[in-house]
Design a protein around this motif. Structure first.
Motif, PDB file in Angstrom:
ATOM      1  N   UNK A  85       1.106  -0.895  -0.229  1.00  0.00           N
ATOM      2  CA  UNK A  85      -0.012   0.111   0.097  1.00  0.00           C
ATOM      3  C   UNK A  85       1.032   1.508   0.094  1.00  0.00           C
ATOM      4  N   UNK A  86       1.848   1.265   0.602  1.00  0.00           N
ATOM      5  CA  UNK A  86       2.337   2.251   0.827  1.00  0.00           C
ATOM      6  C   UNK A  86       3.459   2.638  -0.622  1.00  0.00           C
ATOM      7  N   UNK A  87       3.513   1.875  -1.393  1.00  0.00           N
ATOM      8  CA  UNK A  87       4.155   1.509  -2.004  1.00  0.00           C
ATOM      9  C   UNK A  87       3.876   2.033  -3.275  1.00  0.00           C
ATOM     10  N   UNK A  88       3.180   1.441  -3.725  1.00  0.00           N
ATOM     11  CA  UNK A  88       1.620   1.974  -4.412  1.00  0.00           C
ATOM     12  C   UNK A  88       1.497   3.406  -4.357  1.00  0.00           C
ATOM     13  N   UNK A  89       1.182   4.074  -2.929  1.00  0.00           N
ATOM     14  CA  UNK A  89       0.962   5.629  -2.874  1.00  0.00           C
ATOM     15  C   UNK A  89       1.939   6.000  -3.501  1.00  0.00           C
ATOM     16  N   UNK A  90       3.171   5.994  -3.108  1.00  0.00           N
ATOM     17  CA  UNK A  90       5.055   6.119  -3.465  1.00  0.00           C
ATOM     18  C   UNK A  90       4.248   6.722  -4.651  1.00  0.00           C
ATOM     19  N   UNK A  91       4.491   5.034  -5.776  1.00  0.00           N
ATOM     20  CA  UNK A  91       4.729   5.307  -6.973  1.00  0.00           C
ATOM     21  C   UNK A  91       3.155   6.293  -7.942  1.00  0.00           C
ATOM     22  N   UNK A  92       2.186   6.561  -6.847  1.00  0.00           N
ATOM     23  CA  UNK A  92       0.526   7.121  -7.692  1.00  0.00           C
ATOM     24  C   UNK A  92       1.111   8.360  -7.593  1.00  0.00           C
ATOM     25  N   UNK A  93       2.533   9.019  -6.499  1.00  0.00           N
ATOM     26  CA  UNK A  93       2.232  10.433  -6.857  1.00  0.00           C
ATOM     27  C   UNK A  93       3.367  10.854  -7.075  1.00  0.00           C
ATOM     28  N   UNK A  94       5.030   9.788  -7.472  1.00  0.00           N
ATOM     29  CA  UNK A  94       6.176  10.921  -7.584  1.00  0.00           C
ATOM     30  C   UNK A  94       6.284  11.030  -8.979  1.00  0.00           C
ATOM     31  N   UNK A  95       5.470  11.531  -9.582  1.00  0.00           N
ATOM     32  CA  UNK A  95       5.825  12.192 -10.491  1.00  0.00           C
ATOM     33  C   UNK A  95       5.377  13.970 -10.315  1.00  0.00           C
ATOM     34  N   UNK A  96       4.547  13.963  -9.043  1.00  0.00           N
ATOM     35  CA  UNK A  96       4.417  15.923  -8.663  1.00  0.00           C
ATOM     36  C   UNK A  96       4.305  15.572  -7.341  1.00  0.00           C
ATOM     37  N   UNK A  97       5.281  14.979  -6.290  1.00  0.00           N
ATOM     38  CA  UNK A  97       5.122  14.988  -5.171  1.00  0.00           C
ATOM     39  C   UNK A  97       6.227  15.056  -4.692  1.00  0.00           C
ATOM     40  N   UNK A  98       7.794  15.370  -4.109  1.00  0.00           N
ATOM     41  CA  UNK A  98       8.506  15.000  -3.221  1.00  0.00           C
ATOM     42  C   UNK A  98       8.875  14.158  -1.696  1.00  0.00           C
ATOM     43  N   UNK A  99       7.900  14.679  -1.874  1.00  0.00           N
ATOM     44  CA  UNK A  99       7.761  13.733  -0.457  1.00  0.00           C
ATOM     45  C   UNK A  99       7.581  12.018  -1.073  1.00  0.00           C
ATOM     46  N   UNK A 100       6.392  11.439  -1.632  1.00  0.00           N
ATOM     47  CA  UNK A 100       6.211  10.298  -2.124  1.00  0.00           C
ATOM     48  C   UNK A 100       7.676  10.096  -3.101  1.00  0.00           C
ATOM     49  N   UNK A 101       8.604  11.030  -3.963  1.00  0.00           N
ATOM     50  CA  UNK A 101       9.571  10.371  -4.000  1.00  0.00           C
ATOM     51  C   UNK A 101      10.370   9.774  -2.717  1.00  0.00           C
ATOM     52  N   UNK A 102      10.430  10.370  -2.225  1.00  0.00           N
ATOM     53  CA  UNK A 102      11.508  10.518  -0.770  1.00  0.00           C
ATOM     54  C   UNK A 102      10.755   8.597  -0.359  1.00  0.00           C
ATOM     55  N   UNK A 103       9.486   9.423  -0.093  1.00  0.00           N
ATOM     56  CA  UNK A 103       9.208   7.344   0.768  1.00  0.00           C
ATOM     57  C   UNK A 103       9.292   6.334  -0.653  1.00  0.00           C
ATOM     58  N   UNK A 104       9.345   7.070  -1.508  1.00  0.00           N
ATOM     59  CA  UNK A 104       9.783   5.474  -2.510  1.00  0.00           C
ATOM     60  C   UNK A 104      10.813   5.073  -1.826  1.00  0.00           C
ATOM     61  N   UNK A 105      12.626   5.684  -1.695  1.00  0.00           N
ATOM     62  CA  UNK A 105      13.241   5.699  -1.603  1.00  0.00           C
ATOM     63  C   UNK A 105      13.788   4.594  -0.176  1.00  0.00           C
ATOM     64  N   UNK A 106      12.790   5.262   0.226  1.00  0.00           N
ATOM     65  CA  UNK A 106      12.288   4.535   1.866  1.00  0.00           C
ATOM     66  C   UNK A 106      12.635   3.128   2.060  1.00  0.00           C
ATOM     67  N   UNK A 107      11.322   2.992   1.254  1.00  0.00           N
ATOM     68  CA  UNK A 107      10.810   1.950   0.925  1.00  0.00           C
ATOM     69  C   UNK A 107      12.106   1.037   0.033  1.00  0.00           C
ATOM     70  N   UNK A 108      12.399   1.496  -0.791  1.00  0.00           N
ATOM     71  CA  UNK A 108      13.238   0.543  -1.530  1.00  0.00           C
ATOM     72  C   UNK A 108      14.305  -0.145  -0.285  1.00  0.00           C
ATOM     73  N   UNK A 109      14.861   0.852   0.267  1.00  0.00           N
ATOM     74  CA  UNK A 109      15.940   0.705   1.300  1.00  0.00           C
ATOM     75  C   UNK A 109      15.753  -0.462   2.524  1.00  0.00           C
ATOM     76  N   UNK A 110      13.958   0.182   2.566  1.00  0.00           N
ATOM     77  CA  UNK A 110      14.483  -0.516   3.860  1.00  0.00           C
ATOM     78  C   UNK A 110      14.153  -1.863   2.761  1.00  0.00           C
ATOM     79  N   UNK A 111      13.611  -2.655   2.306  1.00  0.00           N
ATOM     80  CA  UNK A 111      13.051  -3.940   1.553  1.00  0.00           C
ATOM     81  C   UNK A 111      14.375  -4.093   1.652  1.00  0.00           C
TER      82      UNK A 111
END
Length: 282
Positions: free
Chosen positions: A86-112
């Motif tokens: 769910x967190x990854x879905x949100x990050x991908x959905x907003x990554x093109x318009x929200x820097x916070x989504x980009x940060x979240x996506x990178x954190x997810x990648x690192x943690x996983x």
């Protein structure tokens, strides 16, 4: 002696791969759908585009709250595959318009990668399960959109009734003034009767507006939307209780007090069998 796996780690990893793969696809589809909806709204009118932009901004704000949890280690200690998805879905959905989504996506990648040894970009979940997960998510989105549409119709109807009620209140106020200041006794009597009629009309309209706005369909849409955002059952129940308290059209709060005010006649526990892999044993 070689310890045999009990299958828990493998099952968890398989579910995680499916969740991540499906989430990436769903998030990107939602982002494209949002862009297309905005283009259509802009083609219709500036007003519709502004209204959609306001809704998008509200959705982005709610998504930011959900995505923020991926920066908390304690969230990861309890996260199930569907939570990470769910967190990854949100990050991908907003990554093109929200820097916070980009940060979240990178954190997810690192943690996983660090916790489970899985590369988010090449998760490669089981295709059949991924397809089923994507289909479920899209069906849920359609149902939520239908519920929001029905709720919007109810709210528009209620708003119209409340606007008419305000007009009746204003007419009653004018009639009361006439009843106090008209020199002709007959006209004063008629004005007083008109004021009572307008007050009755206003009360009836407000009574009719309440169920139209505060409907079961609207609450279902609200609850479904919260759950779709990953809000827990207890939090959904709390939000619904609060919603009941404020379940009135906005115009109710702005109703003129003079209409009724007397005058001086002048609203996981820890995952059972959690796989603790904060760093892979390599």
């Amino acid at each position: 002696m070689v310890d045999e796996s009990d299958g828990i780690e493998e099952a968890f990893e398989g579910q995680l791969r499916v969740a991540l793969t499906a989430a990436g696809q769903i998030g990107e589809r939602f982002a494209r759908a949002r862009e297309e909806a905005l283009r259509r709204a802009q083609a219709v009118s500036e007003q519709e585009a502004r209204e959609l932009q306001a809704r998008i901004a509200a959705e982005r704000g709610a998504s930011r709250v959900e995505m923020a949890q991926v920066h908390r280690p304690e969230w990861w200690d309890k996260a199930e595959p569907q939570d990470v998805g769910r967190a990854h879905q949100l990050a991908r959905a907003w990554a093109d318009s929200d820097p916070e989504a980009v940060r979240a996506e990178q954190r997810i990648k690192d943690e996983v990668r660090n916790r489970y040894g899985v590369d988010v970009d090449t998760a490669n979940g089981d295709p059949a399960q991924v397809q089923a997960a994507v289909a479920r998510a899209e069906q849920l989105q359609r149902e939520q959109q239908e519920q929001r549409t029905r709720a919007g119709v109810d709210a528009a109807e209620a708003q119209s009734l409340m606007t008419d009620a305000q007009r009746a209140d204003q007419a009653a106020e004018r009639a009361r003034d006439a009843a106090e200041h008209e020199p002709d006794p007959a006209e004063r009597g008629q004005a007083a009767a008109d004021a009572a009629t307008h007050e009755t009309t206003a009360d009836r309209l407000r009574h009719d507006a309440a169920p139209a706005y505060d409907s079961a369909e609207r609450r279902e849409a609200f609850a479904s939307d919260l759950k779709g955002r990953g809000v827990g059952e207890e939090d959904v129940a709390t939000r619904l209780r609060a919603d009941v308290s404020y379940g009135k059209p906005a115009t109710e709060a702005t109703r003129t007090t003079s209409a009724k005010a007397p005058r001086a006649r002048k609203v996981r526990g820890a995952r059972g069998a959690q796989v603790q892999r904060s760093g892979l044993d390599r």
